[in-house]
Design a protein around this motif. Sequence first.
Motif, PDB file in Angstrom:
ATOM      1  N   PRO A  14       0.813  -1.225   0.000  1.00 18.17           N
ATOM      2  CA  PRO A  14       0.000   0.000   0.000  1.00 18.17           C
ATOM      3  C   PRO A  14       0.844   1.273   0.000  1.00 18.17           C
ATOM      4  O   PRO A  14       0.443   2.295  -0.570  1.00 18.17           O
ATOM      5  CB  PRO A  14      -0.824  -0.132   1.284  1.00 18.17           C
ATOM      6  CG  PRO A  14      -0.980  -1.619   1.467  1.00 18.17           C
ATOM      7  CD  PRO A  14       0.343  -2.198   1.019  1.00 18.17           C
ATOM      8  N   VAL A  19      -0.128   5.139   0.736  1.00 22.10           N
ATOM      9  CA  VAL A  19      -0.906   4.798   1.930  1.00 22.10           C
ATOM     10  C   VAL A  19       0.015   4.690   3.137  1.00 22.10           C
ATOM     11  O   VAL A  19       0.877   3.808   3.200  1.00 22.10           O
ATOM     12  CB  VAL A  19      -1.670   3.473   1.719  1.00 22.10           C
ATOM     13  CG1 VAL A  19      -2.374   3.048   3.017  1.00 22.10           C
ATOM     14  CG2 VAL A  19      -2.670   3.612   0.574  1.00 22.10           C
ATOM     15  N   ALA A  22      -4.261   4.022   8.356  1.00 23.64           N
ATOM     16  CA  ALA A  22      -5.402   3.124   8.179  1.00 23.64           C
ATOM     17  C   ALA A  22      -6.563   3.839   7.498  1.00 23.64           C
ATOM     18  O   ALA A  22      -7.275   3.260   6.681  1.00 23.64           O
ATOM     19  CB  ALA A  22      -5.843   2.564   9.528  1.00 23.64           C
ATOM     20  N   ASP A  23      -6.730   5.107   7.826  1.00 20.13           N
ATOM     21  CA  ASP A  23      -7.865   5.855   7.298  1.00 20.13           C
ATOM     22  C   ASP A  23      -7.431   7.293   7.057  1.00 20.13           C
ATOM     23  O   ASP A  23      -7.043   7.987   7.992  1.00 20.13           O
ATOM     24  CB  ASP A  23      -9.018   5.799   8.318  1.00 20.13           C
ATOM     25  CG  ASP A  23     -10.290   6.433   7.758  1.00 20.13           C
ATOM     26  OD1 ASP A  23     -10.475   6.386   6.532  1.00 20.13           O
ATOM     27  OD2 ASP A  23     -11.066   6.977   8.565  1.00 20.13           O
ATOM     28  N   ASP A  24      -7.463   7.714   5.806  1.00 17.56           N
ATOM     29  CA  ASP A  24      -7.025   9.068   5.462  1.00 17.56           C
ATOM     30  C   ASP A  24      -7.673   9.427   4.130  1.00 17.56           C
ATOM     31  O   ASP A  24      -7.523   8.708   3.142  1.00 17.56           O
ATOM     32  CB  ASP A  24      -5.495   9.105   5.337  1.00 17.56           C
ATOM     33  CG  ASP A  24      -4.958  10.518   5.157  1.00 17.56           C
ATOM     34  OD1 ASP A  24      -5.497  11.257   4.308  1.00 17.56           O
ATOM     35  OD2 ASP A  24      -3.985  10.875   5.836  1.00 17.56           O
ATOM     36  N   GLN A  27      -5.842   9.257   0.741  1.00 17.69           N
ATOM     37  CA  GLN A  27      -5.341   7.973   0.229  1.00 17.69           C
ATOM     38  C   GLN A  27      -6.366   7.319  -0.699  1.00 17.69           C
ATOM     39  O   GLN A  27      -7.564   7.549  -0.582  1.00 17.69           O
ATOM     40  CB  GLN A  27      -5.028   7.030   1.403  1.00 17.69           C
ATOM     41  CG  GLN A  27      -3.933   7.571   2.294  1.00 17.69           C
ATOM     42  CD  GLN A  27      -3.684   6.737   3.542  1.00 17.69           C
ATOM     43  OE1 GLN A  27      -2.711   6.968   4.232  1.00 17.69           O
ATOM     44  NE2 GLN A  27      -4.563   5.795   3.859  1.00 17.69           N
ATOM     45  N   TRP A  30      -9.041   1.175  -0.550  1.00 14.09           N
ATOM     46  CA  TRP A  30      -8.323  -0.108  -0.581  1.00 14.09           C
ATOM     47  C   TRP A  30      -8.687  -0.959  -1.790  1.00 14.09           C
ATOM     48  O   TRP A  30      -7.834  -1.676  -2.320  1.00 14.09           O
ATOM     49  CB  TRP A  30      -8.546  -0.873   0.729  1.00 14.09           C
ATOM     50  CG  TRP A  30      -9.969  -1.278   1.008  1.00 14.09           C
ATOM     51  CD1 TRP A  30     -10.890  -0.590   1.742  1.00 14.09           C
ATOM     52  CD2 TRP A  30     -10.625  -2.472   0.571  1.00 14.09           C
ATOM     53  NE1 TRP A  30     -12.086  -1.269   1.785  1.00 14.09           N
ATOM     54  CE2 TRP A  30     -11.954  -2.440   1.077  1.00 14.09           C
ATOM     55  CE3 TRP A  30     -10.227  -3.568  -0.195  1.00 14.09           C
ATOM     56  CZ2 TRP A  30     -12.883  -3.449   0.830  1.00 14.09           C
ATOM     57  CZ3 TRP A  30     -11.159  -4.576  -0.436  1.00 14.09           C
ATOM     58  CH2 TRP A  30     -12.466  -4.516   0.068  1.00 14.09           C
ATOM     59  N   TYR A  52      -6.383  -0.606   7.062  1.00 17.26           N
ATOM     60  CA  TYR A  52      -6.559  -0.076   5.700  1.00 17.26           C
ATOM     61  C   TYR A  52      -7.267  -1.127   4.850  1.00 17.26           C
ATOM     62  O   TYR A  52      -8.319  -0.858   4.265  1.00 17.26           O
ATOM     63  CB  TYR A  52      -5.201   0.312   5.102  1.00 17.26           C
ATOM     64  CG  TYR A  52      -5.300   0.718   3.636  1.00 17.26           C
ATOM     65  CD1 TYR A  52      -5.990   1.881   3.278  1.00 17.26           C
ATOM     66  CD2 TYR A  52      -4.732  -0.052   2.628  1.00 17.26           C
ATOM     67  CE1 TYR A  52      -6.104   2.255   1.943  1.00 17.26           C
ATOM     68  CE2 TYR A  52      -4.844   0.315   1.295  1.00 17.26           C
ATOM     69  CZ  TYR A  52      -5.536   1.462   0.950  1.00 17.26           C
ATOM     70  OH  TYR A  52      -5.663   1.817  -0.370  1.00 17.26           O
TER      71      TYR A  52
END
Length: 300
Positions: A14, A19, A22-24, A27, A30, A52
């Motif tokens: 990733p 990446v 985990a959460d942005d 990005q 997934w 992620y």
Amino acid sequence: MSTVLDRIRVGSAPDSWGVWFADDARQVPWERFLDEVAEAGYSWIELGPYGYLPTDPARLADEVDRRNLKVSAGTVFTALHRGPAVWESTWEQVGRVASLARAMGAEHLVVIPSFWRDDKTAEIIEPPELTTEQWTRLTRGMERLGRAVRETYGLGIVVHPHADTHIDTEKHVERFLDATDSDLVGLCLDTGHYAYCGGDSVKLIETYGERIGYLHLKQVDPEILADVVANGVPFGPAVRRGVMCEPPTGVPALEPVLAAAQGLGVDLFAIVEQDMYPCPPGKPLPIAVRTRAFLRSCGA
């Protein structure tokens, strides 16, 4: 003519899609990462930041299987130099990642030491040099982790020297390896981070070959790196400047690194990790396609 690198299993991660978290919102989703990493011609991936990719093993297995992908490793960050007080929280994090990695059939857990700079603000939060006592805590802690991960999850740990951490330069990497049990602690050699910190990957493979359990392939732009070093630029801003560049435009040359790794006579993952956080969503795929073609031209 390139060497036939039949012991090297190439993948991507990733990270090569920008990446880091985990959460942005900046990005790529997934699903897009999985679609594009398969499209680019890679068959192996890492989990990336926990959360992620889906963390339900059955769902993740379904998602990777239908794209003909397999998982090589999960990654954790640790601060074991702080001593036994952090063991419980470390083990909780390790447990989540290691159990998912094992459920996916992976055999490796990549362990990155904690940053002495904040990875978002670049504020210096700890001294860059450890005391003797902290070195002992770090090395004993990694051995304990290696033993526990093997006994509980059947995975081997590979410790990842990384810029802006306490295991970075040749001196620190050698000190760490000399002080840890090779049966419990392997090394994930990241060619880009090691070059960023002034190390020679081929020399490390030739000197400590029995410790190399895993590879991350990346390169640094020597001109940007020179400016980063001269001005003490933290790693996050350096990445935003493009210090980690597309192969084969940077250093180290990957052909001799891969040839030295092949010469070890063991099966090794070589996972492409071109740090690009943050990046435009359309940028990673063309780079990934070209990088895969370049690695094929090297024999991998």
